[in-house]
Design an enzyme around this catalytic site. Structure first.
Site, PDB file in Angstrom:
ATOM      1  N   ASP A   1     -20.463 137.488  56.448  1.00 41.72           N
ATOM      2  CA  ASP A   1     -21.720 136.740  56.588  1.00 41.72           C
ATOM      3  C   ASP A   1     -22.876 137.729  56.655  1.00 41.72           C
ATOM      4  O   ASP A   1     -22.838 138.688  57.439  1.00 41.72           O
ATOM      5  CB  ASP A   1     -21.663 135.890  57.874  1.00 41.72           C
ATOM      6  CG  ASP A   1     -22.823 134.914  57.986  1.00 41.72           C
ATOM      7  OD1 ASP A   1     -22.570 133.713  58.085  1.00 41.72           O
ATOM      8  OD2 ASP A   1     -23.989 135.368  57.977  1.00 41.72           O
TER       9      ASP A   1
ATOM     10  N   ASP B   1     -24.957 132.716  52.030  1.00 44.54           N
ATOM     11  CA  ASP B   1     -24.794 134.082  52.569  1.00 44.54           C
ATOM     12  C   ASP B   1     -23.470 134.333  53.247  1.00 44.54           C
ATOM     13  O   ASP B   1     -23.354 135.279  54.014  1.00 44.54           O
ATOM     14  CB  ASP B   1     -25.951 134.407  53.526  1.00 44.54           C
ATOM     15  CG  ASP B   1     -25.700 133.903  54.935  1.00 44.54           C
ATOM     16  OD1 ASP B   1     -25.066 132.837  55.086  1.00 44.54           O
ATOM     17  OD2 ASP B   1     -26.125 134.600  55.878  1.00 44.54           O
ATOM     18  N   GLU B   2     -22.481 133.480  53.001  1.00 41.20           N
ATOM     19  CA  GLU B   2     -21.184 133.759  53.629  1.00 41.20           C
ATOM     20  C   GLU B   2     -20.055 133.364  52.695  1.00 41.20           C
ATOM     21  O   GLU B   2     -20.221 132.509  51.817  1.00 41.20           O
ATOM     22  CB  GLU B   2     -21.055 133.055  54.984  1.00 41.20           C
ATOM     23  CG  GLU B   2     -21.184 131.571  54.915  1.00 41.20           C
ATOM     24  CD  GLU B   2     -20.999 130.896  56.280  1.00 41.20           C
ATOM     25  OE1 GLU B   2     -20.008 131.181  56.963  1.00 41.20           O
ATOM     26  OE2 GLU B   2     -21.846 130.072  56.627  1.00 41.20           O
TER      27      GLU B   2
HETATM   28  P1  TTP Z   1     -27.041 131.769  58.744  1.00 44.82           P
HETATM   29  O1  TTP Z   1     -25.979 132.707  58.249  1.00 44.82           O
HETATM   30  O2  TTP Z   1     -26.601 130.669  59.661  1.00 44.82           O
HETATM   31  O3  TTP Z   1     -28.154 132.567  59.529  1.00 44.82           O
HETATM   32  P2  TTP Z   1     -28.787 133.994  59.241  1.00 44.82           P
HETATM   33  O4  TTP Z   1     -28.123 134.670  58.085  1.00 44.82           O
HETATM   34  O5  TTP Z   1     -30.269 133.860  59.149  1.00 44.82           O
HETATM   35  O6  TTP Z   1     -28.469 134.774  60.592  1.00 44.82           O
HETATM   36  P3  TTP Z   1     -27.062 135.330  61.119  1.00 44.82           P
HETATM   37  O7  TTP Z   1     -27.235 136.805  61.276  1.00 44.82           O
HETATM   38  O8  TTP Z   1     -26.852 134.654  62.436  1.00 44.82           O
HETATM   39  O9  TTP Z   1     -26.005 134.979  60.098  1.00 44.82           O
HETATM   40  O10 TTP Z   1     -27.776 131.109  57.531  1.00 44.82           O
HETATM   41  C1  TTP Z   1     -28.018 131.818  56.312  1.00 44.82           C
HETATM   42  C2  TTP Z   1     -29.382 131.457  55.755  1.00 44.82           C
HETATM   43  O11 TTP Z   1     -29.441 130.050  55.529  1.00 44.82           O
HETATM   44  C3  TTP Z   1     -30.524 131.778  56.705  1.00 44.82           C
HETATM   45  O12 TTP Z   1     -30.974 133.123  56.553  1.00 44.82           O
HETATM   46  C4  TTP Z   1     -31.560 130.779  56.273  1.00 44.82           C
HETATM   47  C5  TTP Z   1     -30.764 129.580  55.788  1.00 44.82           C
HETATM   48  N1  TTP Z   1     -30.749 128.537  56.830  1.00 44.82           N
HETATM   49  C6  TTP Z   1     -31.714 127.536  56.779  1.00 44.82           C
HETATM   50  O13 TTP Z   1     -32.526 127.497  55.859  1.00 44.82           O
HETATM   51  N2  TTP Z   1     -31.723 126.583  57.756  1.00 44.82           N
HETATM   52  C7  TTP Z   1     -30.848 126.596  58.815  1.00 44.82           C
HETATM   53  O14 TTP Z   1     -30.909 125.726  59.702  1.00 44.82           O
HETATM   54  C8  TTP Z   1     -29.862 127.642  58.853  1.00 44.82           C
HETATM   55  C9  TTP Z   1     -28.863 127.710  59.990  1.00 44.82           C
HETATM   56  C10 TTP Z   1     -29.859 128.598  57.849  1.00 44.82           C
HETATM   57 MG    MG Z   2     -26.007 134.823  57.946  1.00 44.28          MG
END
Ligand code: TTP
Ligand code: MG
Length: 404
Positions: free
Chosen positions: A9, A104-105
């Site tokens: 991720d 992103d994962e």
């Molecule tokens: P995530 O992987 O949940 O969050 P992140 O990558 O920003 O942070 P982390 O280090 O905790 O993984 O989500 C990936 C992307 O998806 C995030 O950068 C933006 C988008 N997203 C939204 O647009 N709305 C949301 O509610 C969430 C959770 C994510």
């Molecule tokens: Mg992320």
């Protein structure tokens, strides 16, 4: 032979993508989501912004109050989609068994692929290094014998982490963790478990399955297996999208009927266009309403016959809207339309009704004109109203193709 599954991720993805372009933003509280003067929510917050209590989904206005010194950057989806495609490409160079989840994962089954690197950890480091070298993004990697543990592990080692749970160590790893760390345990399940005096995954695992089933039904069986470290799901490439949705957050909460209808029509038209583009029809139409107090409801109905005609989707969605408005008169903040239960050409019923055929041809012709000359090149009578009415604009949230 035990499987070797990675869950990878990207850290603070949208923010990191902005920092990769503008290094001045590095090491600072940065929030991606849009303009804090307008309505909208936090999409991603840098790790420097998180200690201020900022999380994804929080209204931007609140984020601004909690962390006025943060830099707010408007989301740039094409930029993130491009980075996401490159990220997935890098992963697929290491193993053909990849299951992307969102942008992103991804899960990666690397069983047997680690040999040239010496160990799963060394393989994970090689992946992280390539992602950083090519994209200037950091990723966190969880390594385990099954998906659920790999996912929990990557979450626990963020940011820029690497955590391997060795085979046979699954239960020792899971037991002390709070139940909420288990995918599938949301706020409500957590509360119910607290009421049963269960706070850790280990305690959940030791409860008899019958008790869990009585409280949580079939979903209980799944979380009970996960709590015991059992997850036989394969890493699989996703199938075709199972639903298409569109939603709008209004600049001001509203109950103005014509404004709501006009926006609903526009959303239905966009969802219909995506359906026609994919040569699909939908059996189910749903609307989503978020009220001013953030309470969100979904209302759904099944069509007699699958359709991709704007007017059919709109009339159905409008009936759902009218019913919901009759039940609750609270101002609305967000409206959305989702079509699901999609059928392809091969499964569609023969259409004897020439009126249906005509409508579909008309919609397709309008799609073509819009694609060529832009969305405002042609409007239906009611569509024109969106430009001039009430609520000072709205924040589009884009087409969402979902496998759920
Ligand atoms: P995530 O992987 O949940 O969050 P992140 O990558 O920003 O942070 P982390 O280090 O905790 O993984 O989500 C990936 C992307 O998806 C995030 O950068 C933006 C988008 N997203 C939204 O647009 N709305 C949301 O509610 C969430 C959770 C994510
Ligand atoms: Mg992320």
């Amino acid at each position: 032979m035990a499987r070797c599954i990675f869950h990878i991720d990207l850290d603070a993805f949208f923010v990191s993508a902005e920092q990769a372009l503008d290094p001045k933003l590095k090491g600072k509280p940065v929030i991606v989501g849009g303009d804090p003067e307008r309505r909208g929510v936090v999409a991603s917050a840098s790790y420097e912004a998180r200690p201020f209590g900022i999380y994804a989904g929080m209204p931007l206005s609140q984020a601004r109050r909690l962390c006025p010194q943060a830099t707010f950057v408007r989301a740039n989806l094409p930029r993130y989609t491009d980075a996401s495609n490159k990220f997935m490409q890098i992963l697929s160079d290491f193993s053909p068994h990849i299951e992307p989840l969102g942008l992103d994962e991804a899960y990666l089954d690397v069983t047997g692929c680690e040999e040239p690197y010496g160990s799963p950890q060394k393989l994970a480091i090689a992946i992280k290094e390539r992602i950083y070298k090519e994209l200037k993004l950091t990723a966190s990697v969880g390594i385990a014998t099954c998906k659920v543990i790999a996912k929990i592990a990557s979450d626990l080692c963020k940011p820029d982490g690497l955590l391997e749970i060795a085979p046979c160590e699954e239960r020792n790893f899971l037991n002390p963790l709070p139940v909420v760390k288990l995918p599938g345990v949301g706020k409500k399940t957590e509360q119910a478990l607290t009421g049963m005096d269960i706070s850790t995954i280990g305690e959940l695992a030791s409860l008899p399955l019958e008790i869990i089933k009585r409280h949580f039904g079939i979903a209980g069986t799944v979380i009970h297996s996960y709590a015991k470290g059992i997850d036989n799901r394969m890493v699989e490439a996703p199938g075709e999208p199972k639903s298409i949705s569109q939603q709008i957050t209004f600049a001001k909460d509203t109950l103005e009927r014509r404004f709501l209808e006009t926006n609903l029509r526009r959303l239905c038209q966009e969802v219909g266009e995506e359906l026609r583009c994919q040569d699909k029809r939908a059996k189910c139409v749903a609307i989503r309403l978020r009220y001013a107090d953030f309470k969100t409801i979904t209302r759904q109905t099944t069509l007699k016959e699958a359709s991709n005609i704007n007017q059919v989707i709109f009339i159905t969605a409008l009936q759902l809207l009218n019913k919901a408005l009759a039940q609750k008169g609270k101002p609305i903040r967000l409206i959305g339309v989702r079509v699901s239960n999609l059928v392809g050409k091969e499964k569609q019923l023969l259409m004897f009704d020439s009126e249906i055929k005509k409508s579909e041809h008309l919609d397709k012709a309008i799609d073509q004109i819009r694609r060529k000359y832009g969305p405002s090149a042609i409007k239906t009578g009611t569509g024109i109203a969106t430009q001039v009415e009430g609520c000072g604009g709205s924040l589009r949230e884009g087409t969402n193709l979902s496998n759920n």
